[in-house]
Design a protein around this motif. Sequence first.
Motif, PDB file in Angstrom:
ATOM      1  N   PHE A 165      69.743  49.462  64.960  1.00  0.00           N
ATOM      2  CA  PHE A 165      70.697  48.656  65.731  1.00  0.00           C
ATOM      3  C   PHE A 165      71.684  48.046  64.753  1.00  0.00           C
ATOM      4  N   LEU A 166      72.954  48.258  65.004  1.00  0.00           N
ATOM      5  CA  LEU A 166      74.024  47.676  64.191  1.00  0.00           C
ATOM      6  C   LEU A 166      75.090  47.182  65.156  1.00  0.00           C
ATOM      7  N   GLY A 167      75.197  45.876  65.301  1.00  0.00           N
ATOM      8  CA  GLY A 167      76.122  45.396  66.309  1.00  0.00           C
ATOM      9  C   GLY A 167      76.458  43.927  66.200  1.00  0.00           C
ATOM     10  N   ASP A 168      77.039  43.417  67.253  1.00  0.00           N
ATOM     11  CA  ASP A 168      77.472  42.033  67.313  1.00  0.00           C
ATOM     12  C   ASP A 168      76.279  41.148  67.662  1.00  0.00           C
ATOM     13  N   ALA A 169      76.502  39.830  67.651  1.00  0.00           N
ATOM     14  CA  ALA A 169      75.425  38.904  67.980  1.00  0.00           C
ATOM     15  C   ALA A 169      76.006  37.650  68.610  1.00  0.00           C
ATOM     16  N   LEU A 170      75.386  37.233  69.690  1.00  0.00           N
ATOM     17  CA  LEU A 170      75.757  35.995  70.362  1.00  0.00           C
ATOM     18  C   LEU A 170      74.776  34.907  69.942  1.00  0.00           C
ATOM     19  N   GLN A 171      75.312  33.817  69.402  1.00  0.00           N
ATOM     20  CA  GLN A 171      74.480  32.675  69.037  1.00  0.00           C
ATOM     21  C   GLN A 171      75.233  31.415  69.460  1.00  0.00           C
ATOM     22  N   VAL A 172      74.761  30.807  70.533  1.00  0.00           N
ATOM     23  CA  VAL A 172      75.497  29.688  71.113  1.00  0.00           C
ATOM     24  C   VAL A 172      75.249  28.410  70.325  1.00  0.00           C
ATOM     25  N   ALA A 173      76.138  27.436  70.513  1.00  0.00           N
ATOM     26  CA  ALA A 173      76.055  26.185  69.765  1.00  0.00           C
ATOM     27  C   ALA A 173      74.848  25.351  70.175  1.00  0.00           C
ATOM     28  N   ASN A 174      74.492  25.385  71.472  1.00  0.00           N
ATOM     29  CA  ASN A 174      73.357  24.606  71.961  1.00  0.00           C
ATOM     30  C   ASN A 174      72.188  25.523  72.239  1.00  0.00           C
ATOM     31  N   THR A 175      71.027  25.104  71.810  1.00  0.00           N
ATOM     32  CA  THR A 175      69.864  25.967  71.886  1.00  0.00           C
ATOM     33  C   THR A 175      69.338  26.073  73.313  1.00  0.00           C
ATOM     34  N   ILE A 176      68.282  26.849  73.505  1.00  0.00           N
ATOM     35  CA  ILE A 176      67.720  27.125  74.827  1.00  0.00           C
ATOM     36  C   ILE A 176      67.209  25.837  75.471  1.00  0.00           C
ATOM     37  N   ASP A 177      67.525  25.650  76.753  1.00  0.00           N
ATOM     38  CA  ASP A 177      67.018  24.501  77.493  1.00  0.00           C
ATOM     39  C   ASP A 177      65.532  24.682  77.795  1.00  0.00           C
ATOM     40  N   LEU A 178      64.752  23.686  77.479  1.00  0.00           N
ATOM     41  CA  LEU A 178      63.328  23.672  77.819  1.00  0.00           C
ATOM     42  C   LEU A 178      62.579  24.897  77.297  1.00  0.00           C
ATOM     43  N   GLY A 179      63.038  25.426  76.179  1.00  0.00           N
ATOM     44  CA  GLY A 179      62.347  26.565  75.585  1.00  0.00           C
ATOM     45  C   GLY A 179      62.537  27.844  76.375  1.00  0.00           C
ATOM     46  N   SER A 180      61.588  28.769  76.247  1.00  0.00           N
ATOM     47  CA  SER A 180      61.669  30.051  76.945  1.00  0.00           C
ATOM     48  C   SER A 180      60.269  30.447  77.389  1.00  0.00           C
ATOM     49  N   GLU A 181      60.209  31.423  78.293  1.00  0.00           N
ATOM     50  CA  GLU A 181      58.932  31.912  78.812  1.00  0.00           C
ATOM     51  C   GLU A 181      58.697  33.327  78.294  1.00  0.00           C
ATOM     52  N   LEU A 182      57.617  33.502  77.557  1.00  0.00           N
ATOM     53  CA  LEU A 182      57.249  34.807  77.012  1.00  0.00           C
ATOM     54  C   LEU A 182      56.065  35.348  77.791  1.00  0.00           C
ATOM     55  N   SER A 183      56.212  36.556  78.311  1.00  0.00           N
ATOM     56  CA  SER A 183      55.111  37.197  79.029  1.00  0.00           C
ATOM     57  C   SER A 183      54.934  38.618  78.495  1.00  0.00           C
ATOM     58  N   PHE A 184      53.865  39.273  78.941  1.00  0.00           N
ATOM     59  CA  PHE A 184      53.541  40.606  78.448  1.00  0.00           C
ATOM     60  C   PHE A 184      53.312  41.543  79.638  1.00  0.00           C
ATOM     61  N   ARG A 185      54.007  42.675  79.611  1.00  0.00           N
ATOM     62  CA  ARG A 185      53.856  43.704  80.637  1.00  0.00           C
ATOM     63  C   ARG A 185      52.907  44.777  80.103  1.00  0.00           C
ATOM     64  N   THR A 186      51.810  45.011  80.823  1.00  0.00           N
ATOM     65  CA  THR A 186      50.830  45.978  80.361  1.00  0.00           C
ATOM     66  C   THR A 186      51.086  47.340  81.001  1.00  0.00           C
ATOM     67  N   PHE A 187      50.726  48.380  80.266  1.00  0.00           N
ATOM     68  CA  PHE A 187      50.840  49.752  80.743  1.00  0.00           C
ATOM     69  C   PHE A 187      49.442  50.367  80.661  1.00  0.00           C
ATOM     70  N   ALA A 188      48.794  50.442  81.803  1.00  0.00           N
ATOM     71  CA  ALA A 188      47.404  50.888  81.804  1.00  0.00           C
ATOM     72  C   ALA A 188      47.100  51.702  83.049  1.00  0.00           C
ATOM     73  N   GLN A 189      46.084  52.557  82.940  1.00  0.00           N
ATOM     74  CA  GLN A 189      45.577  53.327  84.068  1.00  0.00           C
ATOM     75  C   GLN A 189      44.066  53.226  84.037  1.00  0.00           C
ATOM     76  N   VAL A 190      43.489  52.737  85.134  1.00  0.00           N
ATOM     77  CA  VAL A 190      42.043  52.524  85.206  1.00  0.00           C
ATOM     78  C   VAL A 190      41.490  53.271  86.412  1.00  0.00           C
ATOM     79  N   GLN A 191      40.402  53.977  86.205  1.00  0.00           N
ATOM     80  CA  GLN A 191      39.712  54.684  87.280  1.00  0.00           C
ATOM     81  C   GLN A 191      38.281  54.173  87.382  1.00  0.00           C
ATOM     82  N   GLU A 192      37.787  54.011  88.601  1.00  0.00           N
ATOM     83  CA  GLU A 192      36.423  53.561  88.827  1.00  0.00           C
ATOM     84  C   GLU A 192      35.641  54.647  89.559  1.00  0.00           C
ATOM     85  N   GLY A 193      34.489  55.004  89.002  1.00  0.00           N
ATOM     86  CA  GLY A 193      33.635  56.002  89.629  1.00  0.00           C
ATOM     87  C   GLY A 193      32.750  55.392  90.695  1.00  0.00           C
TER      88      GLY A 193
END
Length: 287
Positions: A169-197
Amino acid sequence: MAIGSASAILGWDNRVDDATITVGSSPERASALQDRSLGEAWESDGTDPADTWIEFAFDKPTSARLLSLHGCNVTVQSQYQVRVWEDAGKTDQVYDSAVTDVCPPLIPMAARDWSRPALWTGKPTSREWRRRPRQIIHPLPAVRRGRVWRIDVLDDLNPDATIRVARPFLGDALQVANTIDLGSELSFRTFAQVQEGPSGQREGSESRPARSTRFSLNWLNEAERGLVIDLLTTMGETGEVVWIPHPDDGPKLQRESYLGYLRSRSVRRVRNATETSGLSAEIRELV
């Protein structure tokens, strides 16, 4: 505000596909660097520094504030160097990062366990490092213009006997003067396949989870509002972005940044007239 301060960075407008790419070795695989699929990758012939560099050349000087490599196999001891020249002949150098560790110490001295291998280095073990998404993230201190951009990957003891890079990646960047309000929410998306016998036995397969970050910015000035609108218009749903939540924190820079795409977003006026605007966005990781 200069790159490297506390505010998060959102890299956008990847110009890699506009460049002529030259590599230190295995040129027949260099086209993989301009393939957005992280399943395709350039692999060097070996780990000698003469084999493990990548150059991006443009017809005219190109501005950028961020250079990164994603889908890498670099080890915990690896280093890199970024250099930029204003001319095609590489006689007028405008930037040199110097040799930099990919993985700085991640564990503060006060929190280190004397019985663990990380006591003196503060770095994860090689086994722990291999289980992470590995990449090289380099925000520049300010905009640089150059016809030739080069990154050297220094990892001559890599046990794979090659350096692998899936997407730069070679490109521009946005960095605003005021930081994120109330932080940020980090979550995780899983990729799985489960079978039950019939007996209740479970069998499944699973790949590495993908990260997703939601955040809000509520104090954009008019110039930042314009940049945000340009970014959203240009990137759409499929454009690549690089999310860097902590650009001034070395350990978090490589651990928490990632290549992704904008999933949902809106720009709103917080107040009327010329008062501030806000942005709500979600960034999903590409894996």
